[in-house]
Design an enzyme around this catalytic site. Structure first.
Site, PDB file in Angstrom:
ATOM      1  N   HIS A   1      17.765 -25.660 -57.092  1.00 41.50           N
ATOM      2  CA  HIS A   1      17.677 -26.426 -55.921  1.00 41.50           C
ATOM      3  C   HIS A   1      18.441 -27.676 -56.495  1.00 41.50           C
ATOM      4  O   HIS A   1      19.180 -27.689 -57.348  1.00 41.50           O
ATOM      5  CB  HIS A   1      16.147 -26.870 -55.667  1.00 41.50           C
ATOM      6  CG  HIS A   1      15.607 -27.509 -56.849  1.00 41.50           C
ATOM      7  ND1 HIS A   1      15.880 -28.710 -57.237  1.00 41.50           N
ATOM      8  CD2 HIS A   1      14.241 -27.217 -57.557  1.00 41.50           C
ATOM      9  CE1 HIS A   1      14.947 -29.095 -58.303  1.00 41.50           C
ATOM     10  NE2 HIS A   1      13.892 -28.172 -58.323  1.00 41.50           N
TER      11      HIS A   1
ATOM     12  N   HIS B   1      18.552 -29.429 -59.677  1.00 43.26           N
ATOM     13  CA  HIS B   1      19.264 -28.506 -60.800  1.00 43.26           C
ATOM     14  C   HIS B   1      20.771 -28.829 -60.902  1.00 43.26           C
ATOM     15  O   HIS B   1      21.620 -28.899 -61.719  1.00 43.26           O
ATOM     16  CB  HIS B   1      19.106 -27.087 -60.925  1.00 43.26           C
ATOM     17  CG  HIS B   1      17.574 -26.608 -60.955  1.00 43.26           C
ATOM     18  ND1 HIS B   1      16.923 -26.083 -60.021  1.00 43.26           N
ATOM     19  CD2 HIS B   1      16.667 -27.000 -61.964  1.00 43.26           C
ATOM     20  CE1 HIS B   1      15.563 -25.692 -60.250  1.00 43.26           C
ATOM     21  NE2 HIS B   1      15.418 -26.517 -61.387  1.00 43.26           N
TER      22      HIS B   1
ATOM     23  N   CYS C   1      -0.813 -28.188 -70.103  1.00 38.84           N
ATOM     24  CA  CYS C   1      -0.054 -27.884 -68.759  1.00 38.84           C
ATOM     25  C   CYS C   1       1.164 -26.748 -68.652  1.00 38.84           C
ATOM     26  O   CYS C   1       1.993 -26.644 -69.388  1.00 38.84           O
ATOM     27  CB  CYS C   1       0.743 -29.444 -68.104  1.00 38.84           C
ATOM     28  SG  CYS C   1       1.716 -28.779 -66.818  1.00 38.84           S
TER      29      CYS C   1
ATOM     30  N   CYS D   1       4.640 -27.691 -67.359  1.00 37.23           N
ATOM     31  CA  CYS D   1       5.386 -28.378 -68.520  1.00 37.23           C
ATOM     32  C   CYS D   1       5.676 -27.447 -69.642  1.00 37.23           C
ATOM     33  O   CYS D   1       6.452 -27.576 -70.520  1.00 37.23           O
ATOM     34  CB  CYS D   1       4.790 -29.500 -68.860  1.00 37.23           C
ATOM     35  SG  CYS D   1       4.752 -30.969 -67.729  1.00 37.23           S
TER      36      CYS D   1
ATOM     37  N   CYS E   1      -1.484 -33.733 -64.274  1.00 36.07           N
ATOM     38  CA  CYS E   1      -0.151 -33.788 -64.891  1.00 36.07           C
ATOM     39  C   CYS E   1       0.646 -34.581 -63.930  1.00 36.07           C
ATOM     40  O   CYS E   1       0.746 -34.198 -62.658  1.00 36.07           O
ATOM     41  CB  CYS E   1       0.432 -32.682 -65.138  1.00 36.07           C
ATOM     42  SG  CYS E   1       2.108 -32.424 -65.310  1.00 36.07           S
TER      43      CYS E   1
ATOM     44  N   HIS F   1       3.475 -32.132 -62.147  1.00 35.96           N
ATOM     45  CA  HIS F   1       3.052 -31.150 -61.559  1.00 35.96           C
ATOM     46  C   HIS F   1       1.754 -31.367 -60.597  1.00 35.96           C
ATOM     47  O   HIS F   1       1.189 -30.143 -59.973  1.00 35.96           O
ATOM     48  CB  HIS F   1       2.717 -29.760 -62.515  1.00 35.96           C
ATOM     49  CG  HIS F   1       3.857 -29.398 -63.194  1.00 35.96           C
ATOM     50  ND1 HIS F   1       4.446 -29.890 -64.394  1.00 35.96           N
ATOM     51  CD2 HIS F   1       5.160 -28.525 -62.704  1.00 35.96           C
ATOM     52  CE1 HIS F   1       5.627 -29.644 -64.823  1.00 35.96           C
ATOM     53  NE2 HIS F   1       6.128 -28.700 -63.859  1.00 35.96           N
TER      54      HIS F   1
ATOM     55  N   LYS G   1       9.030 -36.087 -56.588  1.00 31.96           N
ATOM     56  CA  LYS G   1       9.941 -35.276 -57.253  1.00 31.96           C
ATOM     57  C   LYS G   1      10.211 -34.062 -56.337  1.00 31.96           C
ATOM     58  O   LYS G   1       9.298 -33.402 -56.081  1.00 31.96           O
ATOM     59  CB  LYS G   1       9.588 -35.088 -58.579  1.00 31.96           C
ATOM     60  CG  LYS G   1      10.599 -34.334 -59.320  1.00 31.96           C
ATOM     61  CD  LYS G   1      10.125 -34.285 -60.904  1.00 31.96           C
ATOM     62  CE  LYS G   1      11.193 -33.188 -61.566  1.00 31.96           C
ATOM     63  NZ  LYS G   1      10.619 -32.350 -62.589  1.00 31.96           N
TER      64      LYS G   1
ATOM     65  N   LYS H   1      10.409 -27.175 -57.720  1.00 32.10           N
ATOM     66  CA  LYS H   1       9.969 -25.666 -57.286  1.00 32.10           C
ATOM     67  C   LYS H   1       8.328 -25.798 -56.845  1.00 32.10           C
ATOM     68  O   LYS H   1       7.934 -25.072 -56.056  1.00 32.10           O
ATOM     69  CB  LYS H   1      10.648 -24.604 -58.083  1.00 32.10           C
ATOM     70  CG  LYS H   1      10.446 -24.738 -59.492  1.00 32.10           C
ATOM     71  CD  LYS H   1      11.390 -24.255 -60.312  1.00 32.10           C
ATOM     72  CE  LYS H   1      11.414 -24.785 -61.884  1.00 32.10           C
ATOM     73  NZ  LYS H   1      12.566 -24.453 -62.405  1.00 32.10           N
TER      74      LYS H   1
HETATM   75  O1  ME8 Z   1      12.835 -27.923 -68.107  1.00 35.14           O
HETATM   76  N1  ME8 Z   1      15.800 -34.331 -60.014  1.00 35.14           N
HETATM   77  O2  ME8 Z   1      13.924 -26.313 -66.904  1.00 35.14           O
HETATM   78  P1  ME8 Z   1      13.664 -26.814 -65.564  1.00 35.14           P
HETATM   79  C1  ME8 Z   1      16.786 -34.546 -60.878  1.00 35.14           C
HETATM   80  N2  ME8 Z   1      13.534 -24.955 -69.210  1.00 35.14           N
HETATM   81  N3  ME8 Z   1      16.893 -33.464 -61.887  1.00 35.14           N
HETATM   82  C2  ME8 Z   1      16.122 -32.457 -61.631  1.00 35.14           C
HETATM   83  C3  ME8 Z   1      15.314 -32.355 -60.732  1.00 35.14           C
HETATM   84  C4  ME8 Z   1      15.137 -33.311 -59.905  1.00 35.14           C
HETATM   85  N4  ME8 Z   1      14.076 -33.468 -58.924  1.00 35.14           N
HETATM   86  N5  ME8 Z   1      14.512 -31.081 -60.698  1.00 35.14           N
HETATM   87  C5  ME8 Z   1      15.247 -30.458 -61.834  1.00 35.14           C
HETATM   88  C6  ME8 Z   1      13.313 -26.927 -68.075  1.00 35.14           C
HETATM   89  N6  ME8 Z   1      16.197 -31.145 -62.278  1.00 35.14           N
HETATM   90  C7  ME8 Z   1      13.402 -26.492 -69.390  1.00 35.14           C
HETATM   91  C8  ME8 Z   1      14.410 -26.850 -70.168  1.00 35.14           C
HETATM   92  S1  ME8 Z   1      16.390 -26.843 -71.976  1.00 35.14           S
HETATM   93  C9  ME8 Z   1      16.524 -26.162 -73.575  1.00 35.14           C
HETATM   94  C10 ME8 Z   1      14.945 -26.306 -71.404  1.00 35.14           C
HETATM   95  C11 ME8 Z   1      17.109 -30.571 -63.325  1.00 35.14           C
HETATM   96  O3  ME8 Z   1      14.272 -25.468 -64.589  1.00 35.14           O
HETATM   97  C12 ME8 Z   1      17.048 -31.756 -64.600  1.00 35.14           C
HETATM   98  O4  ME8 Z   1      18.026 -31.524 -65.377  1.00 35.14           O
HETATM   99  O5  ME8 Z   1      12.442 -27.389 -65.085  1.00 35.14           O
HETATM  100  C13 ME8 Z   1      15.958 -31.425 -65.283  1.00 35.14           C
HETATM  101  O6  ME8 Z   1      15.820 -32.275 -66.639  1.00 35.14           O
HETATM  102  C14 ME8 Z   1      16.037 -29.905 -65.139  1.00 35.14           C
HETATM  103  O7  ME8 Z   1      16.515 -29.433 -64.100  1.00 35.14           O
HETATM  104  C15 ME8 Z   1      14.656 -29.222 -65.499  1.00 35.14           C
HETATM  105  O8  ME8 Z   1      14.688 -27.886 -65.234  1.00 35.14           O
END
Ligand code: ME8
Length: 520
Positions: free
Chosen positions: A23, A26, A131, A134, A149, A152, A301, A304
Site C-alpha cells: 500500500h 510501503h 502481539c 507486531c 497494541c 494494531h 495509521k 493493512k
Molecule cells: O515491519 N506510513 O514489515 P511491514 C508510513 N517485516 N510507512 C509505512 C506505513 C504507513 N502508514 N505502513 C507501512 C515489517 N509503512 C517487517 C520489517 S525489516 C528487517 C522487517 C512502511 O510490512 C514503513 O517503512 O509491516 C514501515 O516501517 C514498514 O512499511 C513496515 O512494513
C-alpha cells in the site's frame, strides 16, 4: 554533501511482510529510497539499493491458512506482487531480498550457531503479552490505557513458554555510548532521543525462538530442531547477508555505509535488537537509521490490518506517473505523521506539477517553436536575466541542504519557488509582446534563452524525484546529457538550444470524480 563522504552508499528499506499487498505506506519508504539512491548517484556515489520481503512468522502462516492456501505458494505470490509494484513504479532497486531464499536460511542458521557457541544464547522460561501483528512481546508501557497494541488496536495474548534468549542486555551500555557519540546514527534527532531514553530502563533479553508446536513456518534453530527462529531475528540479518557476510567475499566497506530507511513502528527492532545482534556477531554497526512518521488516513495509521489502505499503482494510474513521488515527499515533514487526502493530492498535483512546471514548460517551448523554429542562441544578458539565472544556484543549494537535513519538503519547496520565479520572469518580460516588434528580435532570443536555461536547471535538479519528467523535459530542450550523471549538476550556460518540435505534456490537470447526488 561533505567532501569526505564515502564514495559508496548502501540504502535499505524494510523487508515488507507478505501477509498483504503493498500500500501507499510501503511505497513511501521504497520510493524515498529510490529518490535518495538517484540523488546520491547523481552526485557520483556508487549506490546499492536493497528492498524485499519478510516471509516467515506467525501472521503470515495464519494469513495463508485463513485463505486455505499453501504457505509457500502464498508467500511467492505476495512477494511477486511487491516486486512488480516497485518495478511498475520505476523504483530501481539493485537487490530484491527474500527471507525464504536458501542462502538466507543458511546464513541465519550460521549466525545463530555462532552466537550459541559464543554463549550469547541461553534457554529460559518466559511469560509475557504477545502481539501477533507486531510479532513481539509488548511491555506494559507499550500498550494503551485499555491494554491494546497502539498500532494494531488488539489486545496482546498472554503467553508462557520455554524459549531461547539472545542476551541482548549485555550490550546496553555499548549501545548507549554509540548513540551518544554518533548524532547521525538515528535521524531525525527526536528518534535518537527516544531510543536513548528507552535505553535508560534496564534492557530485557530477546526471545529468539518459537516452539514448533505453535509455529512451523520459520527457520529451524540449528541447535534445537523443536524450535524455529523468531521472525525479527531472521529478517534483520538480511541487510548484512546481502553484502556477502559471512563468506570470503563479504563487502565490508559497502556494509559500513549502510543507511536503513524505516518508519517509526520498527524503530525499536532496528535501533536496539539489530545493533546488539551486530555487536554480538562482531560486525560493524550500520551508519544511519532514517525513520519517518506514519501516513494516516482519517486520523489513523494506514495499515493493512486496519484495512484503510490506498494502493500506489491505482493512485499513479489515476493521477499520473511520478505524482506519488512528488506528493509524498512534498507533503510529509520527515519524521512526523502526515495525513493523506485525495483533495490534498489533487491540489498539489495541479498547483505544482500541472499548473507549475507543466504549464511553464509548455508556455516557453511553444513560444520558442513559434518564433525561432526551435533553434536559437541567447546573447547580451542584462541585469534582470543575471538575477533570475542566479536563482538556479541558490535553488540547488537549498535542494542539497534539504536532502542533507532529511527535509525533503523544503527541497521541493525551493524547487517550486524556482518554477514561480521563472513564471514571473516570463510575465515581466512578455516575450509574446517582444515577438510583435522586429526591433526586439535579439531581446526575445535572450529572454527565451534565459527561460530555457532555467528549465534545464529545473529538470536536472528535480531528476531524483521526477526522473521521467526530467528526461522528457531535457529531450524537449534538445539536451542529450543524462540527468543521472554528476556532470549534469554543473548547470551549464548553453549558448545554443535545439528545441524539439513537439511540446511535451509533462503533467495533466487532474480532478476528483464528482459524486452524484443520491437519487431521491
Ligand atoms: O515491519 N506510513 O514489515 P511491514 C508510513 N517485516 N510507512 C509505512 C506505513 C504507513 N502508514 N505502513 C507501512 C515489517 N509503512 C517487517 C520489517 S525489516 C528487517 C522487517 C512502511 O510490512 C514503513 O517503512 O509491516 C514501515 O516501517 C514498514 O512499511 C513496515 O512494513
Amino acid at each position: 554533501m561533505a567532501s569526505n563522504s564515502p564514495s559508496r552508499s548502501y540504502i535499505t528499506t524494510p523487508l515488507y511482510y507478505v501477509n498483504a499487498r503493498p500500500h501507499l505506506g510501503h511505497s513511501y519508504t521504497t520510493l524515498l529510497a529510490d529518490v535518495i539512491a538517484r540523488y546520491r548517484k547523481q552526485r557520483g556515489l556508487q549506490v546499492t539499493f536493497l528492498t524485499g520481503t519478510d516471509e516467515h512468522g506467525e501472521k503470515i502462516e495464519q494469513m495463508a491458512k485463513s485463505q486455505n492456501r499453501d504457505v509457500r505458494e502464498f508467500v511467492d505470490e505476495v512477494s511477486q506482487d511487491f516486486r512488480t509494484t516497485w518495478e511498475k513504479m520505476d523504483l530501481k532497486f539493485d537487490i530484491f531480498y527474500r527471507t525464504t531464499d536458501e542462502n538466507h536460511v543458511k546464513q541465519v542458521q550460521h549466525a545463530l550457531q555462532t552466537l550459541k557457541d559464543k554463549g550469547e544464547i541461553v534457554f529460559r522460561e518466559y511469560e509475557g503479552n504477545y502481539c501477533v501483528g507486531c510479532e513481539r512481546f509488548l511491555t506494559d508501557n507499550e500498550v494503551t490505557a485499555t491494554g491494546l497494541c497502539p498500532d494494531h488496536q488488539k489486545k496482546p495474548e498472554p503467553r508462557k513458554e520455554a524459549n531461547y534468549f539472545f542476551l541482548m542486555s549485555r550490550y546496553q551500555q555499548q549501545l548507549i555510548d554509540h548513540y551518544e557519540k554518533n548524532s547521525n546514527a538515528i535521524r531525525p534527532e527526536h528518534y535518537r532521543q527516544e531510543v536513548l531514553s528507552f535505553l535508560k530502563q534496564p534492557l530485557a533479553d530477546l526471545c529468539i525462538s518459537r516452539p514448533k508446536t505453535r509455529l512451523t513456518w520459520g527457520i529451524e534453530l540449528p541447535f534445537d530442531s523443536h524450535f524455529v527462529t523468531y521472525v525479527w531475528f531472521d529478517a534483520l540479518l538480511n541487510y548484512l547477508v546481502a553484502t556477502g557476510w559471512s563468506g570470503p567475499n563479504w563487502d565490508k566497506s559497502l556494509w559500513e555505509t549502510t543507511n536503513h530507511l524505516i518508519a517509526k513502528d520498527i524503530l525499536k527492532a532496528h535501533a536496539i535488537y539489530w545493533p546488539t545482534m551486530l555487536l554480538a556477531l562482531g560486525a560493524p554497526l550500520f551508519s544511519e537509521i532514517h525513520a519517518s512518521g506514519y501516513w494516516l488516513v482519517d486520523g489513523t495509521k494506514m495499515s493493512k490490518s486496519l484495512g484503510n489502505v490506498i494502493r500506489p499503482l491505482e493512485i499513479e494510474e489515476r493521477f499520473g506517473r511520478e505524482t506519488p513521488r512528488f506528493y509524498l515527499l512534498r507533503e510529509m515533514s520527515y519524521g512526523q505523521d502526515s495525513t493523506f487526502t485525495l483533495e490534498g493530492y489533487v491540489n498539489a498535483i495541479n498547483a505544482y506539477l500541472a499548473n507549475g512546471i507543466g504549464n511553464l514548460a509548455s508556455r516557453v517551448l511553444t513560444l520558442c517553436q513559434k518564433n525561432f523554429k526551435g533553434e536559437f542562441a541567447p546573447s547580451s544578458l542584462i541585469e534582470i536575466d543575471h538575477v533570475v539565472l542566479a536563482k538556479r544556484e541558490t535553488t540547488l543549494t537549498a535542494w542539497n541542504h534539504g536532502f542533507d537535513e532529511l527535509k525533503y519538503q523544503n527541497a521541493l519547496k525551493a524547487w517550486s519557488e524556482l518554477v514561480t520565479a521563472t513564471d514571473l520572469y516570463v510575465n515581466e518580460n512578455k516575450p509574446w509582446a517582444l515577438a510583435k516588434d522586429p526591433a526586439q528580435a535579439e531581446r526575445l532570443q535572450t529572454v527565451l534563452g534565459v527561460c530555457l536555461r532555467l528549465l534545464q536547471a529545473l529538470a536536472v535538479i528535480a531528476y531524483p524525484v521526477l526522473p521521467q519528467a526530467s528526461r522528457a523535459l531535457l529531450a524537449a530542450l534538445g539536451i542529450e546529457a543524462d540527468p543521472a550523471s554528476s556532470t549534469s549538476l554543473a548547470l551549464e550556460n548553453r549558448s545554443l538550444f535545439h528545441v524539439s518540435a513537439e511540446v511535451p505534456k509533462l503533467f495533466l490537470r487532474v480532478q476528483l470524480p464528482v459524486t452524484e447526488p443520491a437519487a431521491p
